[in-house]
Design a protein around this motif. Structure first.
Motif, PDB file in Angstrom:
ATOM      1  N   SER A  96       0.577  -1.193  -0.094  1.00 16.80           N
ATOM      2  CA  SER A  96       0.017   0.042  -0.014  1.00 16.80           C
ATOM      3  C   SER A  96       0.869   1.005   0.051  1.00 16.80           C
ATOM      4  O   SER A  96       0.457   2.172  -0.663  1.00 16.80           O
ATOM      5  N   ILE A  97       1.808   1.206   0.806  1.00 15.10           N
ATOM      6  CA  ILE A  97       2.957   2.592   0.797  1.00 15.10           C
ATOM      7  C   ILE A  97       3.364   2.516  -0.623  1.00 15.10           C
ATOM      8  O   ILE A  97       3.690   3.730  -0.965  1.00 15.10           O
ATOM      9  N   ALA A  98       3.906   1.333  -1.045  1.00 13.03           N
ATOM     10  CA  ALA A  98       4.574   1.554  -2.192  1.00 13.03           C
ATOM     11  C   ALA A  98       3.750   2.075  -3.486  1.00 13.03           C
ATOM     12  O   ALA A  98       4.182   3.040  -4.288  1.00 13.03           O
ATOM     13  N   ILE A  99       2.544   1.628  -3.476  1.00 17.87           N
ATOM     14  CA  ILE A  99       1.499   2.161  -4.436  1.00 17.87           C
ATOM     15  C   ILE A  99       1.283   3.544  -4.383  1.00 17.87           C
ATOM     16  O   ILE A  99       1.188   4.420  -5.100  1.00 17.87           O
ATOM     17  N   ARG A 100       1.081   4.174  -2.970  1.00 15.83           N
ATOM     18  CA  ARG A 100       0.750   5.752  -2.752  1.00 15.83           C
ATOM     19  C   ARG A 100       2.125   6.398  -3.391  1.00 15.83           C
ATOM     20  O   ARG A 100       2.231   7.645  -3.515  1.00 15.83           O
ATOM     21  N   ASN A 101       3.226   5.891  -3.187  1.00 11.34           N
ATOM     22  CA  ASN A 101       4.448   6.297  -3.578  1.00 11.34           C
ATOM     23  C   ASN A 101       4.827   6.465  -5.217  1.00 11.34           C
ATOM     24  O   ASN A 101       5.901   7.167  -5.321  1.00 11.34           O
ATOM     25  N   ARG A 103       5.254   7.654  -8.508  1.00  8.09           N
ATOM     26  CA  ARG A 103       5.010   8.876  -9.278  1.00  8.09           C
ATOM     27  C   ARG A 103       3.761   9.102 -10.284  1.00  8.09           C
ATOM     28  O   ARG A 103       3.629   8.167 -10.698  1.00  8.09           O
ATOM     29  N   ARG A 104       3.546  10.095 -10.309  1.00  2.63           N
ATOM     30  CA  ARG A 104       2.116  10.222 -11.180  1.00  2.63           C
ATOM     31  C   ARG A 104       2.451   9.683 -12.547  1.00  2.63           C
ATOM     32  O   ARG A 104       1.507   8.979 -13.328  1.00  2.63           O
ATOM     33  N   ARG A 105       3.479  10.178 -13.336  1.00  4.01           N
ATOM     34  CA  ARG A 105       3.749   9.793 -14.619  1.00  4.01           C
ATOM     35  C   ARG A 105       4.147   8.245 -14.765  1.00  4.01           C
ATOM     36  O   ARG A 105       3.441   7.911 -15.510  1.00  4.01           O
ATOM     37  N   ASP A 106       4.728   7.738 -13.906  1.00  6.44           N
ATOM     38  CA  ASP A 106       4.734   6.295 -13.970  1.00  6.44           C
ATOM     39  C   ASP A 106       3.440   5.399 -13.425  1.00  6.44           C
ATOM     40  O   ASP A 106       2.980   4.416 -14.148  1.00  6.44           O
ATOM     41  N   PHE A 107       2.678   6.136 -12.481  1.00  4.39           N
ATOM     42  CA  PHE A 107       1.141   5.646 -12.394  1.00  4.39           C
ATOM     43  C   PHE A 107       0.536   5.426 -13.860  1.00  4.39           C
ATOM     44  O   PHE A 107      -0.056   4.564 -13.896  1.00  4.39           O
ATOM     45  N   LEU A 194       8.653  -5.529 -16.678  1.00 11.00           N
ATOM     46  CA  LEU A 194       9.270  -4.705 -17.800  1.00 11.00           C
ATOM     47  C   LEU A 194       9.343  -3.164 -17.508  1.00 11.00           C
ATOM     48  O   LEU A 194      10.447  -2.629 -17.720  1.00 11.00           O
ATOM     49  N   ILE A 195       8.362  -2.990 -16.803  1.00  8.01           N
ATOM     50  CA  ILE A 195       8.149  -1.527 -16.824  1.00  8.01           C
ATOM     51  C   ILE A 195       9.068  -0.817 -15.794  1.00  8.01           C
ATOM     52  O   ILE A 195       9.462   0.192 -15.858  1.00  8.01           O
ATOM     53  N   LYS A 196       8.938  -1.691 -14.633  1.00  4.27           N
ATOM     54  CA  LYS A 196       9.965  -1.611 -13.374  1.00  4.27           C
ATOM     55  C   LYS A 196      11.500  -1.335 -13.949  1.00  4.27           C
ATOM     56  O   LYS A 196      12.042  -0.215 -13.496  1.00  4.27           O
ATOM     57  N   PHE A 197      11.831  -2.145 -14.653  1.00  6.80           N
ATOM     58  CA  PHE A 197      13.058  -2.214 -15.288  1.00  6.80           C
ATOM     59  C   PHE A 197      13.206  -0.995 -16.279  1.00  6.80           C
ATOM     60  O   PHE A 197      14.454  -0.275 -15.979  1.00  6.80           O
ATOM     61  N   PHE A 198      12.313  -0.630 -17.055  1.00  6.38           N
ATOM     62  CA  PHE A 198      12.376   0.410 -18.030  1.00  6.38           C
ATOM     63  C   PHE A 198      12.585   1.918 -17.177  1.00  6.38           C
ATOM     64  O   PHE A 198      13.304   2.616 -17.682  1.00  6.38           O
ATOM     65  N   LEU A 199      11.636   1.828 -16.127  1.00  9.02           N
ATOM     66  CA  LEU A 199      11.842   3.052 -15.494  1.00  9.02           C
ATOM     67  C   LEU A 199      13.053   3.276 -14.368  1.00  9.02           C
ATOM     68  O   LEU A 199      13.452   4.414 -14.276  1.00  9.02           O
TER      69      LEU A 199
END
Length: 550
Positions: A96-101, A103-107, A194-199
């Protein structure tokens, strides 16, 4: 879309809890090295999915995999959850904390990918093979334990992809709507990784290109059949994930038993899902070099657990150990498929992959030039581009050898071996989507790495480039939910077969819809069965060729 999303949450929870429990159990028996890789969300998910796939394969030999088995799995998962309640509360809190943190662009990238996959799964299933035999075969798995001689009523049933077995547990039917959520949720979990690695590749252009192209090409190739139970899709996902798992290995950290178990399950499960992926077994080599003694026994045990149910089902479905390879002919049971039929099926696979619509006699006598140009003209434009880029992988491979990049050298060699095996035997692109996607991405990204090319402008705007290209790929899937608003809740309906009832040696349904049975009641066949009979009074007793019983 909403119903599919709910089913995703349901499947994700089952796989994650099972995977987490298995990893904890293994690490209690064989404590992980102090300096070892930690498991993440995707690792727990795929561990649970693959372990349940193995269990389903074993159970399918004894019982049908219908609603009651799924309820039993749910009960087990609930028990595992409450036995580890404190741990899962902590995990949910951290998540939950990770989701709230985020960034809007990544979200917005994560959100767009999720909506894209949901829109694809809201479409009516139009894949020919699902209409022809996928739906029917899964229906047999849900209603009966493995049926001896089932391949006698339709040779495709003897192909025995073990992905259909676990799909039997996670098939949902509402009237004329069929939902197969597994390909979608597995692809989405891989996409998030893949998105995580990309970011996280903000300082490396070649890594951004590599992870971005993996994601984009994966979606471009598999989206059209993502709402089906096609083994081509899950194999592409598992192959890409397995390569990432090895590539992401940090030399300063160690592999534990649980890591070897996951990698082995990825590799052997992929082979039982799709035999054309057989040489992915070579991916064990770079892993075993890390700790041969520990890795070897884990891989052997995992291989036996995965392969044995596959071989047993082959034995029952066709009378052969590996179908359709008649050279492995060691049994003499009454339900055994005639060897002429098995050879014919094998030849049709090889010829259809080159030039569909012509007989094996016409195609297999052609030399390379005679079949290559018709084959190239038949495949789709984007597939042609992907294959063309893969052709440059040989040059990249030579460059990697010169640079002495041992890990990359091994991975590219494995890709080339698999692509060569595919091209020589049955060059339908869908058979090796995973290797084509990896080869394409390596061929694009590694020259950037070795030539030390960088661009701050591209790196700063790579998020927007990814979204723009993804929007172009997904654009054609937007129209269906707009035209049919009910798709926001429920996917489109599955087709229906026009059938006639036949009574040759037994009563069955014969499809008049271009051999496609869709989701018709069992048994339904694509052609009349003039020389096949039941082995007993019940469909579960199986089928045999009539002349063999005389």
């Amino acid at each position: 879309m909403i119903l599919v999303f709910i089913l995703w949450i349901f499947a994700f929870a089952i796989f994650y809890i099972i995977g987490f429990s298995v990893v904890r159990f293994v690490e209690r028996l064989w404590p992980k090295p102090t300096n070892s890789h930690s498991f993440g969300t995707s690792e727990y998910f795929f561990m649970g999915f693959l372990v349940l796939s193995v269990i389903a394969g074993i159970l399918s030999i004894l019982i049908p995999l219908g609603t009651y088995v799924l309820l039993g799995v749910c009960f087990l998962v609930v028990v595992l959850f409450f036995l580890q309640l404190k741990v899962f509360k902590t995990i949910i809190g951290i998540a939950s904390i990770a989701i709230r943190n985020i960034r809007r662009r990544d979200f917005f990238i994560y959100l767009f990918i999720t909506l894209f996959v949901l829109m694809v799964l809201s479409q009516p299933i139009k894949l020919w093979d699902t209409e022809l035999y996928h739906a029917q075969y899964i229906k047999w798995i849900r209603n009966y334990a493995v049926v001896p001689g089932l391949g006698n009523i339709h040779g495709r049933f003897a192909f025995n992809s073990m992905f259909f077995v676990v799909s039997g547990l996670f098939t949902f039917e509402i009237g004329d709507i069929l939902i197969y959520p597994l390909n979608g949720i597995c692809l989405l979990v891989l996409a998030y990784k893949l998105i995580k690695f990309f970011l996280n590749s903000c300082d490396s252009l070649w890594k951004s290109v590599f992870y971005g192209s993996l994601l984009l090409v994966l979606f471009a190739l598999v989206s059209h059949s993502l709402n089906s139970p096609s083994p081509d899709i899950i194999c592409a996902v598992l192959i890409v994930y397995a390569f990432l798992y090895v590539l992401d290995f940090d030399k300063t950290k160690l592999f534990g038993v649980a890591h070897f178990l996951l990698l082995s399950l990825l590799i052997f499960s992929c082979i039982t899902y799709k035999l054309s992926s057989v040489f992915i077994v070579l991916l064990l080599i770079p892993a075993l070099r890390l700790d041969f003694r520990r890795g070897a026994w884990v891989s052997v045990i995992a291989g036996i657990l995965v392969i044995m149910p596959f071989l047993l089902r082959n034995y029952y479905l066709s009378g052969y150990l590996v179908y359709p390879f008649p050279s492995v002919d060691i049994f003499n049971v009454d339900w055994k498929m005639p060897i002429a039929n098995v050879i014919d099926e094998k030849l049709w696979i090889e010829s259809w992959a080159r030039i569909p619509g012509k007989t094996p006699d016409e195609v297999l006598k052609l030399n390379f030039i005679e079949w290559f140009y018709p084959w190239l003209g038949r495949i789709g434009g984007f597939e042609r581009i992907v294959i063309a880029v893969n052709a440059f992988l040989v040059l990249v491979f030579a460059f990697v050898i010169v640079k002495r990049e041992r890990v990359l050298w091994g991975l590219i060699a494995i890709i080339l071996v698999n692509l060569t095996f595919w091209f020589v035997n049955a060059p339908a692109p869908r058979f090796v989507y995973g290797f084509l996607i990896l080869g394409f991405s390596f061929a694009l990204a590694l020259p950037i790495k070795f030539l030390n090319i960088s661009s701050k402008k591209i790196l700063a705007n790579r998020h927007y480039l990814l979204l723009i290209i993804m929007f172009v790929i997904s654009f054609r899937y937007f129209s269906y939910p707009i035209k049919k608003p009910s798709a926001v809740i429920l996917p489109g309906p599955f087709g229906k077969a026009e059938i006639e009832i036949r009574n040759d040696h037994f009563s069955y349904k014969h499809s008049l819809s271009d051999s496609r049975c869709y989701n018709a009641e069992l048994p339904c066949t694509p052609y009349p069965l003039e020389n096949v009979e039941m082995r007993g009074d019940d469909l579960g007793d199986g089928f045999r060729v009539a002349k063999m019983s005389q």
